[in-house]
Design a protein around this motif. Structure first.
Motif, mmCIF file in Angstrom:
data_model
loop_
_atom_site.group_PDB
_atom_site.id
_atom_site.type_symbol
_atom_site.label_atom_id
_atom_site.label_comp_id
_atom_site.label_asym_id
_atom_site.label_seq_id
_atom_site.Cartn_x
_atom_site.Cartn_y
_atom_site.Cartn_z
ATOM 1 N N LEU A 159 19.611 -24.528 -3.474
ATOM 2 C CA LEU A 159 19.702 -25.871 -4.057
ATOM 3 C C LEU A 159 20.625 -25.862 -5.277
ATOM 4 O O LEU A 159 21.471 -26.744 -5.443
ATOM 5 C CB LEU A 159 18.315 -26.359 -4.479
ATOM 6 C CG LEU A 159 17.410 -26.920 -3.372
ATOM 7 C CD1 LEU A 159 15.962 -26.987 -3.853
ATOM 8 C CD2 LEU A 159 17.863 -28.304 -2.930
ATOM 9 N N LEU A 171 24.287 -25.389 -4.236
ATOM 10 C CA LEU A 171 24.824 -26.621 -3.647
ATOM 11 C C LEU A 171 25.115 -27.651 -4.739
ATOM 12 O O LEU A 171 26.149 -28.319 -4.729
ATOM 13 C CB LEU A 171 23.815 -27.209 -2.644
ATOM 14 C CG LEU A 171 23.728 -26.504 -1.287
ATOM 15 C CD1 LEU A 171 22.418 -26.837 -0.586
ATOM 16 C CD2 LEU A 171 24.913 -26.906 -0.410
ATOM 17 N N LYS A 172 24.184 -27.780 -5.680
ATOM 18 C CA LYS A 172 24.375 -28.768 -6.761
ATOM 19 C C LYS A 172 25.565 -28.384 -7.631
ATOM 20 O O LYS A 172 26.342 -29.244 -8.040
ATOM 21 C CB LYS A 172 23.117 -28.853 -7.625
ATOM 22 C CG LYS A 172 22.110 -29.826 -7.055
ATOM 23 C CD LYS A 172 21.009 -30.148 -8.069
ATOM 24 C CE LYS A 172 19.785 -30.645 -7.339
ATOM 25 N NZ LYS A 172 18.579 -29.875 -7.608
ATOM 26 N N ARG A 206 28.685 -29.299 -5.833
ATOM 27 C CA ARG A 206 28.930 -30.752 -5.874
ATOM 28 C C ARG A 206 29.509 -31.154 -7.229
ATOM 29 O O ARG A 206 30.404 -31.988 -7.313
ATOM 30 C CB ARG A 206 27.632 -31.517 -5.605
ATOM 31 C CG ARG A 206 27.275 -31.611 -4.123
ATOM 32 C CD ARG A 206 26.393 -32.807 -3.830
ATOM 33 N NE ARG A 206 25.089 -32.715 -4.463
ATOM 34 C CZ ARG A 206 24.040 -32.085 -3.912
ATOM 35 N NH1 ARG A 206 24.155 -31.502 -2.739
ATOM 36 N NH2 ARG A 206 22.880 -32.055 -4.539
#
Ligand SMILES: Cc1cc2nc3c(=O)[nH]c(=O)nc-3n(C[C@H](O)[C@H](O)[C@H](O)COP(=O)(O)OP(=O)(O)OC[C@H]3O[C@@H](n4cnc5c(N)ncnc54)[C@H](O)[C@@H]3O)c2cc1C
Lengths: 429, 188
Positions: free
Chosen positions: A293, A296-297, A300
């Motif tokens: 997580l 991925l963040k 982004r």
């Protein structure tokens, strides 16, 4: 009643600001600009939290050029460096002097109650009355320690990030650091460097590189507007306000601090501390997912920076885009550790919360959180400053005070005008 | 050309879920659920479990129909193989929970799913349950789940869907974190 009635009245002012950290001082400056009569009550000295509640080696995770308050900014010769605690104390104290803030120090507020058309603010040195009150007592007053701390065996020393000063305080044996925010990672690294075996329990966290495409990641967050994002624009304000601090450290080398670098330095990474049973710490099997997580963040966020740079013509000014290795937690992260044998110290880096136990007004929700709309508390003339994501993502940071204070001081001044001498207002109409 | 954004259709009523979230924030009592199953031993390692009612939203609730599940062990365990093994049922539960989560998150993020296929594998060393080696645990030594997903989304968006579904999954939590278990008995 009688004891209170007997207490002498220390003063009557339009506004009281409680707390002389940067938030209270910034509000004081805004009030002075409007010639609003006020005092700032402070239990210790100016910048008390930085003087008394931080570990020795702490450096800000925001670069010096970012440290600014209304009417005041960093003037030193190292804009890209990061202040140590002593320098922050000097910076905030310098602000109090520069703005001639009406600080009354060594004055602890012990109780606040609604009274008349305002508030009675009781201190150990007499009571005050004010029409409007600003809570600038800080967001990080008490360490949050999970319930399962009670199950940790007696022979194991427990301390929080607020008690911790340096590794010399700790037993030479293994240390379990619980929590993977900036605090947890910084302390894990420092304690590991002191030679002690360190295990870091990792739940949800926020990963970012220190420097991206040649610029401090804080520059990117500020320039791209991320730090100015408003709470009303978030999908889930409650969650946004609970997001832990990013894994960053301010060091002269501007090096990145993440789980991969810590593992490289010999820190063992395990999942969230999920249980304590039979003298053993149990760690969650969710480690891979919380790391996925966070990766991925981060990606982004970096993609957002890249897009912003392209759209705004920065591509030629900064280095080229890069991506970082995924977090590697090893083949088989351990799920348990024995207290006593492997772990002699538990260091809780599990966050902080504000303390409003002295505030006796019906302004708390079911969970005991202050009920407020972006700093305007659910009671007439009551305001709060400096909470995470109070109005914007940057609200709890030093540079975040300026915008919040500007807006909230307008609201406050308007409140004072609206409630001032209503009979005169009626005549004027 | 239509300018109007397409709305994903994954068969999940997200509005209802978000409504429930809001309602249950206001009424924490109604959020307390109790999940139930009964089970009866039939013969050998064969049992049959039944699920039909549960408690939630402040009252007793019923499934649309009663569901039964047979568990047993395969023939190489000298059993009759009348059903999946209980440990396989754990994988079934995990897959069901993550799948539901993926669909809900996809709907919420307006991502159209075309197919979602999961393959699950859990390692286990029988020396644990057989009491051969005290150092070996009874349960899984790890679970590997692989998702093959066809959706109108980038690989990163798909990875994020799957990661978010784990974060919100009850069974994932049950498996990855300790749970206090009380087992009592009475003579019939
Ligand atoms: C570990 C840590 C690292 C941080 N790093 C950064 C960083 O790198 N960059 C950044 O911008 N921000 C950082 N912050 C966030 C923020 O800048 C600090 O928390 C800062 O101290 C907040 O300022 P404040 O004025 O809101 O509160 P505080 O500085 O906490 O000031 C509150 C004041 O109120 C006083 N007070 C409290 N209760 C009472 C009472 N009952 N009566 C009278 N006085 C009272 C206290 O003594 C204190 O002086 C960090 C915070 C922490 C905890």
């Amino acid at each position: 009643m009688t004891t209170r009635a007997k207490r002498r009245l220390a003063g009557i002012v339009d506004v009281i600001v409680i707390g002389a950290g940067h938030s209270g001082l910034a509000m004081s400056y805004a009030l002075s600009q409007r010639s609003i009569d006020h005092v700032v009550l402070e239990r210790g000295e100016v910048a008390n939290s930085w003087r008394t509640e931080r570990w020795d080696s702490l450096s800000l995770l925001t670069p010096n050029w970012m440290s600014r308050l209304p009417g005041y900014r960093y003037q030193g010769g190292d804009p890209d460096g990061y202040m140590g605690v002593r320098e922050v104390v000097d910076f905030v104290s310098g602000y109090a002097v520069a703005t001639s803030a009406p600080v009354i120090s060594q004055t602890t507020v012990v109780q606040v109650t609604p009274a008349g058309n305002g508030y009675r603010v009781s201190t150990e040195r007499g009571d005050w009355h004010c029409r409007a009150l600003v809570l600038a007592t800080g967001a990080f007053n008490v360490p949050v320690v999970p319930r399962l701390a009670e199950g940790v065996p007696a022979g194991v020393t427990q301390l929080t990030a607020m008690d911790y000063r340096n590794p010399g305080q700790l037993d030479e044996a293994g240390v379990l650091v619980v929590g993977a925010s900036a605090t947890g990672l910084q302390l894990a690294q420092e304690i590991r460097h002191s030679g002690r075996p360190v295990t870091l329990a990792v739940g949800e966290h926020v990963r970012m590189p220190r420097v991206y495409r040649g610029r401090d990641v804080q520059w990117w967050m500020l320039a791209s507007g991320v730090l100015d994002q408003r709470i009303e624009e978030t999908d889930d304000p409650d969650r946004a306000r609970r997001v832990p601090s990013p894994q960053l450290v301010g060091s002269p080398e501007r090096s990145t601090l993440d789980l991969n670098s810590l593992r490289g330095q010999g820190v063992e990474i395990v999942g969230r501390l999920a249980g304590v049973r039979d003298g053993k710490a149990q760690f969650s099997g969710s480690l891979r997912n919380v790391c996925a997580l966070a990766d991925l963040k981060m990606n982004r966020l970096l993609a957002l920076f890249d897009e912003w740079a392209a759209v705004n013509g920065y591509d030629s000014e900064v280095a080229s885009a890069e991506r970082y290795a995924a977090t590697d937690v090893g083949a088989a992260p351990r799920l348990g550790l024995e207290f006593g044998r492997e772990i002699k110290t538990v260091l809780w880096a599990t966050g902080f919360r504000p303390d409003y136990t002295w505030l006796e007004a019906p302004v708390f929700d079911r969970r005991g959180n202050l009920r407020h709309d972006r700093g305007v508390v659910d009671a007439p003339g009551l305001y709060v400053l400096g909470l995470p994501y109070l109005r914007r993502r940057k609200s709890s940071f030093i540079h975040g005070a300026e915008d919040d204070v500007r807006e909230l001081s307008v609201h406050l001044a308007d409140y004072l005008d609206r409630t001032a001498r209503p009979q005169l207002a009626a005549v004027a109409v | 050309m239509t300018i109007e954004a397409q709305k994903a259709e994954n068969g999940v009523n997200v509005e209802a879920l978000l409504g429930a979230r809001e309602a249950l924030t206001e009424a924490p009592e109604a959020a307390r659920f109790k999940w139930r199953a009964t089970s009866e031993w039939l013969n050998g390692t064969h049992s049959r479990a039944t699920v039909d009612g549960f408690y939630g939203l402040g009252g007793e609730q019923k499934h649309r129909q009663t569901f039964t599940f047979d568990t047993d062990h395969p023939e190489i365990f000298a059993a009759e193989d009348n059903g999946a093994t209980p440990v396989e049922m754990v994988l079934v539960g995990l897959a069901g929970c993550l799948g539901a989560g993926i669909a809900s998150v996809a709907q919420n993020r307006n991502i159209q799913l075309r197919s979602v296929k999961a393959t699950l594998e859990a390692g286990m060393d029988l020396q644990g349950i057989l009491g051969i080696d005290d150092g070996v645990r009874n349960g899984f030594d790890g679970i590997k789940v692989h998702y093959e997903i066809d959706a109108e989304a980038t690989p990163e968006e798909i990875a994020a869907l799957v990661a978010q579904s784990q974060k919100r999954s009850a069974v994932f939590d049950i498996i990855t974190n300790p749970t206090d278990v009380t087992v009592s008995t009475s003579k019939a």
